[in-house]
Write a protein that holds these residues in place. Structure first.
Motif, PDB file in Angstrom:
ATOM      1  N   ALA A   2      29.232  46.367  33.624  1.00 39.21           N
ATOM      2  CA  ALA A   2      30.591  45.910  33.335  1.00 39.21           C
ATOM      3  C   ALA A   2      31.298  45.510  34.633  1.00 39.21           C
ATOM      4  CB  ALA A   2      31.370  47.011  32.643  1.00 39.21           C
ATOM      5  N   PRO A   3      32.159  44.500  34.557  1.00 37.28           N
ATOM      6  CA  PRO A   3      32.904  44.112  35.762  1.00 37.28           C
ATOM      7  C   PRO A   3      33.861  45.229  36.161  1.00 37.28           C
ATOM      8  CG  PRO A   3      33.727  42.928  33.850  1.00 37.28           C
ATOM      9  CD  PRO A   3      32.520  43.703  33.396  1.00 37.28           C
ATOM     10  N   PRO A   4      34.174  45.323  37.454  1.00 36.93           N
ATOM     11  CA  PRO A   4      35.098  46.383  37.881  1.00 36.93           C
ATOM     12  C   PRO A   4      36.484  46.163  37.301  1.00 36.93           C
ATOM     13  CG  PRO A   4      34.668  44.869  39.683  1.00 36.93           C
ATOM     14  CD  PRO A   4      33.761  44.475  38.558  1.00 36.93           C
ATOM     15  N   ARG A   5      37.165  47.264  37.110  1.00 32.97           N
ATOM     16  CA  ARG A   5      38.573  47.224  36.727  1.00 32.97           C
ATOM     17  C   ARG A   5      39.367  47.635  37.958  1.00 32.97           C
ATOM     18  NH1 ARG A   5      39.978  50.958  32.551  1.00 32.97           N
ATOM     19  NH2 ARG A   5      38.496  52.300  33.585  1.00 32.97           N
ATOM     20  N   TYR A   6      40.565  47.130  38.066  1.00 29.85           N
ATOM     21  CA  TYR A   6      41.412  47.393  39.217  1.00 29.85           C
ATOM     22  C   TYR A   6      42.661  48.126  38.762  1.00 29.85           C
ATOM     23  CZ  TYR A   6      38.331  44.101  41.484  1.00 29.85           C
ATOM     24  OH  TYR A   6      37.209  43.470  41.984  1.00 29.85           O
ATOM     25  N   ARG A   7      43.055  49.123  39.563  1.00 30.36           N
ATOM     26  CA  ARG A   7      44.249  49.915  39.240  1.00 30.36           C
ATOM     27  C   ARG A   7      45.128  49.977  40.482  1.00 30.36           C
ATOM     28  NH1 ARG A   7      42.884  55.719  37.499  1.00 30.36           N
ATOM     29  NH2 ARG A   7      42.102  55.784  39.619  1.00 30.36           N
ATOM     30  N   ALA A   8      46.398  49.705  40.304  1.00 31.68           N
ATOM     31  CA  ALA A   8      47.360  49.792  41.403  1.00 31.68           C
ATOM     32  C   ALA A   8      47.790  51.239  41.594  1.00 31.68           C
ATOM     33  CB  ALA A   8      48.581  48.930  41.111  1.00 31.68           C
ATOM     34  N   ALA A   9      48.191  51.546  42.800  1.00 33.80           N
ATOM     35  CA  ALA A   9      48.776  52.856  43.066  1.00 33.80           C
ATOM     36  C   ALA A   9      50.003  53.026  42.181  1.00 33.80           C
ATOM     37  CB  ALA A   9      49.160  52.971  44.537  1.00 33.80           C
ATOM     38  N   ALA A  10      50.243  54.234  41.745  1.00 34.94           N
ATOM     39  CA  ALA A  10      51.397  54.514  40.887  1.00 34.94           C
ATOM     40  C   ALA A  10      52.693  54.171  41.624  1.00 34.94           C
ATOM     41  CB  ALA A  10      51.398  55.974  40.475  1.00 34.94           C
ATOM     42  N   LEU A  52      42.857  46.740  34.975  1.00 33.94           N
ATOM     43  CA  LEU A  52      42.406  45.486  34.380  1.00 33.94           C
ATOM     44  C   LEU A  52      41.215  44.935  35.143  1.00 33.94           C
ATOM     45  CD1 LEU A  52      45.867  43.680  34.033  1.00 33.94           C
ATOM     46  CD2 LEU A  52      44.567  44.783  32.203  1.00 33.94           C
ATOM     47  N   THR A  53      40.380  44.180  34.434  1.00 32.82           N
ATOM     48  CA  THR A  53      39.343  43.416  35.119  1.00 32.82           C
ATOM     49  C   THR A  53      40.025  42.229  35.804  1.00 32.82           C
ATOM     50  OG1 THR A  53      38.934  41.977  33.232  1.00 32.82           O
ATOM     51  CG2 THR A  53      37.598  44.007  33.371  1.00 32.82           C
ATOM     52  N   GLU A  54      39.290  41.590  36.688  1.00 33.42           N
ATOM     53  CA  GLU A  54      39.838  40.416  37.364  1.00 33.42           C
ATOM     54  C   GLU A  54      40.214  39.338  36.348  1.00 33.42           C
ATOM     55  OE1 GLU A  54      38.111  37.071  40.347  1.00 33.42           O
ATOM     56  OE2 GLU A  54      37.605  39.146  40.815  1.00 33.42           O
ATOM     57  N   ALA A  55      39.370  39.129  35.337  1.00 34.06           N
ATOM     58  CA  ALA A  55      39.647  38.111  34.312  1.00 34.06           C
ATOM     59  C   ALA A  55      40.897  38.453  33.510  1.00 34.06           C
ATOM     60  CB  ALA A  55      38.445  37.955  33.389  1.00 34.06           C
ATOM     61  N   ALA A  56      41.046  39.720  33.138  1.00 31.82           N
ATOM     62  CA  ALA A  56      42.231  40.140  32.378  1.00 31.82           C
ATOM     63  C   ALA A  56      43.489  40.044  33.230  1.00 31.82           C
ATOM     64  CB  ALA A  56      42.037  41.558  31.853  1.00 31.82           C
ATOM     65  N   LEU A  57      43.371  40.374  34.509  1.00 34.37           N
ATOM     66  CA  LEU A  57      44.509  40.251  35.420  1.00 34.37           C
ATOM     67  C   LEU A  57      44.918  38.790  35.551  1.00 34.37           C
ATOM     68  CD1 LEU A  57      46.531  41.317  37.487  1.00 34.37           C
ATOM     69  CD2 LEU A  57      44.694  41.223  39.197  1.00 34.37           C
ATOM     70  N   PHE A  58      43.933  37.908  35.704  1.00 32.41           N
ATOM     71  CA  PHE A  58      44.236  36.478  35.806  1.00 32.41           C
ATOM     72  C   PHE A  58      44.955  36.003  34.546  1.00 32.41           C
ATOM     73  CE2 PHE A  58      43.471  31.965  35.376  1.00 32.41           C
ATOM     74  CZ  PHE A  58      43.812  31.497  36.632  1.00 32.41           C
ATOM     75  N   ALA A  59      44.475  36.421  33.387  1.00 31.30           N
ATOM     76  CA  ALA A  59      45.107  36.022  32.123  1.00 31.30           C
ATOM     77  C   ALA A  59      46.546  36.522  32.052  1.00 31.30           C
ATOM     78  CB  ALA A  59      44.293  36.543  30.942  1.00 31.30           C
ATOM     79  N   ARG A  60      46.772  37.769  32.474  1.00 27.18           N
ATOM     80  CA  ARG A  60      48.132  38.327  32.442  1.00 27.18           C
ATOM     81  C   ARG A  60      49.050  37.563  33.386  1.00 27.18           C
ATOM     82  NH1 ARG A  60      49.048  44.688  32.640  1.00 27.18           N
ATOM     83  NH2 ARG A  60      48.261  44.414  30.535  1.00 27.18           N
ATOM     84  N   ASP A  69      42.816  27.049  37.345  1.00 23.80           N
ATOM     85  CA  ASP A  69      41.530  27.731  37.477  1.00 23.80           C
ATOM     86  C   ASP A  69      41.160  27.994  38.924  1.00 23.80           C
ATOM     87  OD1 ASP A  69      40.990  28.120  34.820  1.00 23.80           O
ATOM     88  OD2 ASP A  69      39.864  26.255  34.587  1.00 23.80           O
ATOM     89  N   GLY A  70      41.535  27.115  39.848  1.00 26.57           N
ATOM     90  CA  GLY A  70      41.236  27.310  41.261  1.00 26.57           C
ATOM     91  C   GLY A  70      41.883  28.551  41.838  1.00 26.57           C
ATOM     92  N   ASP A  71      42.917  29.042  41.182  1.00 23.36           N
ATOM     93  CA  ASP A  71      43.611  30.241  41.654  1.00 23.36           C
ATOM     94  C   ASP A  71      42.780  31.505  41.441  1.00 23.36           C
ATOM     95  OD1 ASP A  71      45.880  28.870  42.549  1.00 23.36           O
ATOM     96  OD2 ASP A  71      46.747  28.869  40.540  1.00 23.36           O
ATOM     97  N   ARG A  72      41.722  31.420  40.672  1.00 23.72           N
ATOM     98  CA  ARG A  72      40.852  32.594  40.443  1.00 23.72           C
ATOM     99  C   ARG A  72      40.230  33.072  41.751  1.00 23.72           C
ATOM    100  NH1 ARG A  72      39.678  33.668  35.008  1.00 23.72           N
ATOM    101  NH2 ARG A  72      40.383  32.025  33.633  1.00 23.72           N
ATOM    102  N   ASP A  73      39.822  32.136  42.606  1.00 25.86           N
ATOM    103  CA  ASP A  73      39.244  32.515  43.896  1.00 25.86           C
ATOM    104  C   ASP A  73      40.286  33.197  44.779  1.00 25.86           C
ATOM    105  OD1 ASP A  73      36.782  31.449  43.144  1.00 25.86           O
ATOM    106  OD2 ASP A  73      37.184  29.510  44.097  1.00 25.86           O
ATOM    107  N   THR A  74      41.492  32.671  44.772  1.00 19.94           N
ATOM    108  CA  THR A  74      42.571  33.273  45.551  1.00 19.94           C
ATOM    109  C   THR A  74      42.886  34.667  45.033  1.00 19.94           C
ATOM    110  OG1 THR A  74      43.498  31.089  45.997  1.00 19.94           O
ATOM    111  CG2 THR A  74      44.965  32.974  46.294  1.00 19.94           C
ATOM    112  N   LEU A  75      42.889  34.826  43.726  1.00 17.40           N
ATOM    113  CA  LEU A  75      43.138  36.147  43.146  1.00 17.40           C
ATOM    114  C   LEU A  75      42.069  37.129  43.592  1.00 17.40           C
ATOM    115  CD1 LEU A  75      44.659  38.085  41.306  1.00 17.40           C
ATOM    116  CD2 LEU A  75      43.297  37.189  39.392  1.00 17.40           C
ATOM    117  N   ALA A  76      40.822  36.724  43.590  1.00 18.30           N
ATOM    118  CA  ALA A  76      39.730  37.605  44.023  1.00 18.30           C
ATOM    119  C   ALA A  76      39.925  38.013  45.480  1.00 18.30           C
ATOM    120  CB  ALA A  76      38.394  36.916  43.830  1.00 18.30           C
ATOM    121  N   GLU A  77      40.344  37.086  46.323  1.00 13.94           N
ATOM    122  CA  GLU A  77      40.594  37.392  47.732  1.00 13.94           C
ATOM    123  C   GLU A  77      41.737  38.384  47.881  1.00 13.94           C
ATOM    124  OE1 GLU A  77      41.274  33.651  49.652  1.00 13.94           O
ATOM    125  OE2 GLU A  77      39.227  32.960  49.273  1.00 13.94           O
TER     126      GLU A  77
END
Length: 91
Positions: A2-10, A52-60, A69-77
């Motif tokens: 499964a792709p990693p999920r990302y969580r922000a500090a509270a 969220l996964t990177e894809a779900a974060l991008f969608a949100r 779509d090109g912003d996906r690379d920037t989001l990953a960075e």
């Protein structure tokens, strides 16, 4: 795998202050203050409270902002940078 999920500090672990165009974020756990610019504060907000996964974060973020779509690379960075600072955790 499964792709990693990302969580922000509270939010209670962070002390923030707007310093246009920056947002100063004091991370209580590390004792470090980070100066962030767009889209980092928006990413932190979108990743709380649910990881969220990177894809779900991008969608949100795409719902709130005009993203291409090109912003996906920037989001990953940006995610990699936020993980390196400790403000975001990869699960």
């Amino acid at each position: 795998m499964a792709p990693p999920r990302y969580r922000a500090a509270a939010p209670d672990a962070l002390l923030t202050a707007s310093m246009d165009p920056f947002v100063a974020v004091f991370h209580r756990a590390s004792g470090i203050t980070h100066l962030l610019t767009e889209p980092a504060p928006e990413i932190l907000a979108a990743l709380h409270p649910d990881p969220l996964t990177e894809a779900a974060l991008f969608a949100r973020l795409a719902q709130a902002y005009d993203l291409a779509d090109g912003d996906r690379d920037t989001l990953a960075e940006r995610l990699d940078e936020l993980v390196a600072t400790g403000l975001v955790e990869a699960l």
